[in-house]
Design a protein around this motif. Structure first.
Motif, PDB file in Angstrom:
ATOM      1  N   CYS A 122      -9.285   6.508  -0.239  1.00  0.00           N
ATOM      2  CA  CYS A 122      -8.297   5.527   0.212  1.00  0.00           C
ATOM      3  C   CYS A 122      -8.562   4.247  -0.576  1.00  0.00           C
ATOM      4  O   CYS A 122      -9.358   3.394  -0.149  1.00  0.00           O
ATOM      5  CB  CYS A 122      -8.405   5.256   1.708  1.00  0.00           C
ATOM      6  SG  CYS A 122      -7.240   3.977   2.252  1.00  0.00           S
ATOM      7  N   PRO A 123      -7.910   4.106  -1.744  1.00  0.00           N
ATOM      8  CA  PRO A 123      -8.204   2.943  -2.601  1.00  0.00           C
ATOM      9  C   PRO A 123      -8.049   1.606  -1.882  1.00  0.00           C
ATOM     10  O   PRO A 123      -8.771   0.653  -2.160  1.00  0.00           O
ATOM     11  CB  PRO A 123      -7.215   3.099  -3.756  1.00  0.00           C
ATOM     12  CG  PRO A 123      -6.961   4.577  -3.808  1.00  0.00           C
ATOM     13  CD  PRO A 123      -6.979   5.051  -2.389  1.00  0.00           C
ATOM     14  N   VAL A 177      -2.680   2.304   6.592  1.00  0.00           N
ATOM     15  CA  VAL A 177      -3.219   1.028   7.083  1.00  0.00           C
ATOM     16  C   VAL A 177      -4.469   1.276   7.926  1.00  0.00           C
ATOM     17  O   VAL A 177      -5.489   0.593   7.776  1.00  0.00           O
ATOM     18  CB  VAL A 177      -2.136   0.251   7.888  1.00  0.00           C
ATOM     19  CG1 VAL A 177      -2.749  -0.893   8.675  1.00  0.00           C
ATOM     20  CG2 VAL A 177      -1.054  -0.268   6.947  1.00  0.00           C
ATOM     21  N   ALA A 178      -4.424   2.281   8.802  1.00  0.00           N
ATOM     22  CA  ALA A 178      -5.584   2.573   9.653  1.00  0.00           C
ATOM     23  C   ALA A 178      -6.788   2.978   8.796  1.00  0.00           C
ATOM     24  O   ALA A 178      -7.915   2.526   9.037  1.00  0.00           O
ATOM     25  CB  ALA A 178      -5.231   3.672  10.645  1.00  0.00           C
ATOM     26  N   LYS A 179      -6.546   3.814   7.776  1.00  0.00           N
ATOM     27  CA  LYS A 179      -7.659   4.244   6.907  1.00  0.00           C
ATOM     28  C   LYS A 179      -8.213   3.064   6.122  1.00  0.00           C
ATOM     29  O   LYS A 179      -9.424   2.925   5.949  1.00  0.00           O
ATOM     30  CB  LYS A 179      -7.188   5.341   5.954  1.00  0.00           C
ATOM     31  CG  LYS A 179      -7.019   6.676   6.648  1.00  0.00           C
ATOM     32  CD  LYS A 179      -6.688   7.779   5.652  1.00  0.00           C
ATOM     33  CE  LYS A 179      -6.522   9.116   6.386  1.00  0.00           C
ATOM     34  NZ  LYS A 179      -5.291   9.811   6.029  1.00  0.00           N
ATOM     35  N   MET A 180      -7.304   2.222   5.629  1.00  0.00           N
ATOM     36  CA  MET A 180      -7.739   1.065   4.825  1.00  0.00           C
ATOM     37  C   MET A 180      -8.601   0.105   5.645  1.00  0.00           C
ATOM     38  O   MET A 180      -9.633  -0.362   5.185  1.00  0.00           O
ATOM     39  CB  MET A 180      -6.492   0.332   4.310  1.00  0.00           C
ATOM     40  CG  MET A 180      -6.754  -1.077   3.805  1.00  0.00           C
ATOM     41  SD  MET A 180      -5.267  -1.851   3.169  1.00  0.00           S
ATOM     42  CE  MET A 180      -4.294  -2.061   4.641  1.00  0.00           C
ATOM     43  N   ILE A 199       0.855  -1.201   0.000  1.00  0.00           N
ATOM     44  CA  ILE A 199       0.000   0.000   0.000  1.00  0.00           C
ATOM     45  C   ILE A 199       0.877   1.234   0.000  1.00  0.00           C
ATOM     46  O   ILE A 199       1.916   1.273   0.684  1.00  0.00           O
ATOM     47  CB  ILE A 199      -0.997  -0.004   1.189  1.00  0.00           C
ATOM     48  CG1 ILE A 199      -1.984   1.164   1.074  1.00  0.00           C
ATOM     49  CG2 ILE A 199      -0.269  -0.004   2.544  1.00  0.00           C
ATOM     50  CD1 ILE A 199      -3.227   1.019   1.942  1.00  0.00           C
ATOM     51  N   GLY A 200       0.503   2.221  -0.806  1.00  0.00           N
ATOM     52  CA  GLY A 200       1.249   3.479  -0.825  1.00  0.00           C
ATOM     53  C   GLY A 200       0.884   4.321   0.392  1.00  0.00           C
ATOM     54  O   GLY A 200      -0.156   4.100   1.027  1.00  0.00           O
ATOM     55  N   ALA A 201       1.732   5.297   0.705  1.00  0.00           N
ATOM     56  CA  ALA A 201       1.466   6.164   1.862  1.00  0.00           C
ATOM     57  C   ALA A 201       0.140   6.915   1.683  1.00  0.00           C
ATOM     58  O   ALA A 201      -0.507   7.282   2.661  1.00  0.00           O
ATOM     59  CB  ALA A 201       2.622   7.139   2.039  1.00  0.00           C
ATOM     60  N   ASN A 202      -0.283   7.130   0.433  1.00  0.00           N
ATOM     61  CA  ASN A 202      -1.564   7.804   0.206  1.00  0.00           C
ATOM     62  C   ASN A 202      -2.720   6.817   0.045  1.00  0.00           C
ATOM     63  O   ASN A 202      -3.808   7.191  -0.386  1.00  0.00           O
ATOM     64  CB  ASN A 202      -1.476   8.727  -1.023  1.00  0.00           C
ATOM     65  CG  ASN A 202      -1.254   7.957  -2.328  1.00  0.00           C
ATOM     66  OD1 ASN A 202      -1.152   6.723  -2.326  1.00  0.00           O
ATOM     67  ND2 ASN A 202      -1.184   8.667  -3.442  1.00  0.00           N
ATOM     68  N   GLY A 203      -2.480   5.567   0.373  1.00  0.00           N
ATOM     69  CA  GLY A 203      -3.557   4.572   0.324  1.00  0.00           C
ATOM     70  C   GLY A 203      -3.697   3.863  -1.004  1.00  0.00           C
ATOM     71  O   GLY A 203      -4.596   3.029  -1.168  1.00  0.00           O
ATOM     72  N   HIS A 204      -2.803   4.142  -1.985  1.00  0.00           N
ATOM     73  CA  HIS A 204      -2.977   3.481  -3.288  1.00  0.00           C
ATOM     74  C   HIS A 204      -2.610   2.000  -3.210  1.00  0.00           C
ATOM     75  O   HIS A 204      -1.751   1.588  -2.433  1.00  0.00           O
ATOM     76  CB  HIS A 204      -2.223   4.200  -4.417  1.00  0.00           C
ATOM     77  CG  HIS A 204      -0.733   4.007  -4.450  1.00  0.00           C
ATOM     78  ND1 HIS A 204       0.156   5.048  -4.403  1.00  0.00           N
ATOM     79  CD2 HIS A 204       0.030   2.894  -4.565  1.00  0.00           C
ATOM     80  CE1 HIS A 204       1.391   4.590  -4.480  1.00  0.00           C
ATOM     81  NE2 HIS A 204       1.339   3.277  -4.577  1.00  0.00           N
ATOM     82  N   ILE A 205      -3.305   1.201  -4.011  1.00  0.00           N
ATOM     83  CA  ILE A 205      -2.891  -0.193  -4.232  1.00  0.00           C
ATOM     84  C   ILE A 205      -2.727  -0.377  -5.739  1.00  0.00           C
ATOM     85  O   ILE A 205      -3.482   0.206  -6.516  1.00  0.00           O
ATOM     86  CB  ILE A 205      -3.871  -1.233  -3.610  1.00  0.00           C
ATOM     87  CG1 ILE A 205      -5.294  -1.067  -4.110  1.00  0.00           C
ATOM     88  CG2 ILE A 205      -3.819  -1.163  -2.094  1.00  0.00           C
ATOM     89  CD1 ILE A 205      -6.241  -2.189  -3.624  1.00  0.00           C
TER      90      ILE A 205
END
Ligand code: GLP
Length: 265
Positions: free
Chosen positions: A218-219, A206-209, A133-139
């Motif tokens: 947050c993808p 991780v927390a957002k995901m 996972i990227g720091a901005n939530g990307h996968i």
């Protein structure tokens, strides 16, 4: 979602590799989804050890890459094709002809994306998709606001992603501006998802995901929609999870039939 918190980054790799090794032993020509980036390197190192020391045979494994830069020739050392050949295919003794990567140098990008989806549909489903996972939530390279229904397509890399990946290039300007990436819809079609994250820099994402709303901002939160999503993190990456103790308790008390190494479904 199964969240597993382990003490060290190496343990993240060991646990994910145990699951993957189990899958390959049960079905030698299984279809894996491969991710690049630093996060899965411990998985590949542990799988390479299993190949060298425990007779794991990956020669028939078929694989699809998540993404590829646009504008780098395939032989460029930082193209994801080159990275996967160097870090995964060679050390695991995979057959390069079984490994597919989106064609980032295609003249007709739309056709290349469609062909990639068709190839996955014909060979798949992907049995197990490895993710970071990227720091901005990307996968993959599905940057924030990516549609949860998206398929393989061209995307513009977020400035933060380009900055994060500049470490692989001689200068920040050399990081490509575009990529081809499997869509969130493509990723969600895999039977099992295994996302790994290590370190404090991933704690927010991780927390957002895991605990945030399902949102295209947050993808990674798309994993909340999947029936077999496994998130393996070290203590640092888990440090902003409000239910961390519950995840530890759940994993410690999982019933025998839900042993982590045994793929479900
Ligand atoms: C990269 C990749 C992703 C990866 C993510 C995090 O650019 N396209 O597949 O998961 O960004 O990278 P890293 O694991 O190096 O932190």
């Amino acid at each position: 979602m199964q969240v597993v918190i382990v003490p060290t980054p190496a343990e993240v790799g060991r646990l994910a590799a145990a699951k993957i090794g189990h899958l390959v032993r049960g079905r030698p020509d299984t279809v894996l989804g491969l991710a690049t980036g630093s996060s899965p390197l411990a998985i590949y190192a542990e799988l390479a050890r299993q190949v060298a020391e425990e007779g794991l045979d990956c020669s028939q494994v078929r694989a699809f890459a998540l993404d590829e830069y646009v504008g780098l020739p395939p032989e460029h050392p930082e193209s994801y094709r080159s990275v996967l050949m160097r870090d995964v295919v060679e050390p695991l003794g995979m057959d390069p002809s079984n490994v597919h990567v989106p064609d980032g140098s295609a003249a007709d990008v739309a056709a290349a994306c469609e062909a990639y989806e068709a190839q996955i549909a014909e060979t798949g489903p992907v049995a197990l998709q490895i993710l970071g996972i990227g720091a901005n939530g990307h996968i993959g390279f599905n940057e924030p606001t990516s549609s949860f229904a998206s398929r393989t397509r061209i995307k513009t890399l977020a400035p933060q992603t380009r900055a994060d990946n500049a470490r692989f290039f001689d200068s920040p300007e050399q990081v490509p501006t575009h990529c081809l990436t499997q869509g969130l819809g493509t990723i969600l079609d895999a039977t099992t998802l295994v996302l790994v994250a290590q370190g404090e820099t991933k704690a927010d994402a991780v927390a957002k995901m895991v605990e945030g709303p399902v949102s295209s901002m947050c993808p990674g939160s798309a994993l909340q929609l999947h029936r077999d999503a496994n998130v393996i993190v070290d203590e640092a990456a888990a440090s902003r999870l409000t239910l961390a103790d519950y995840y530890r308790y759940t994993f410690a008390n999982r019933p025998a039939w839900q042993r982590f190494e045994t793929p479900r479904g």
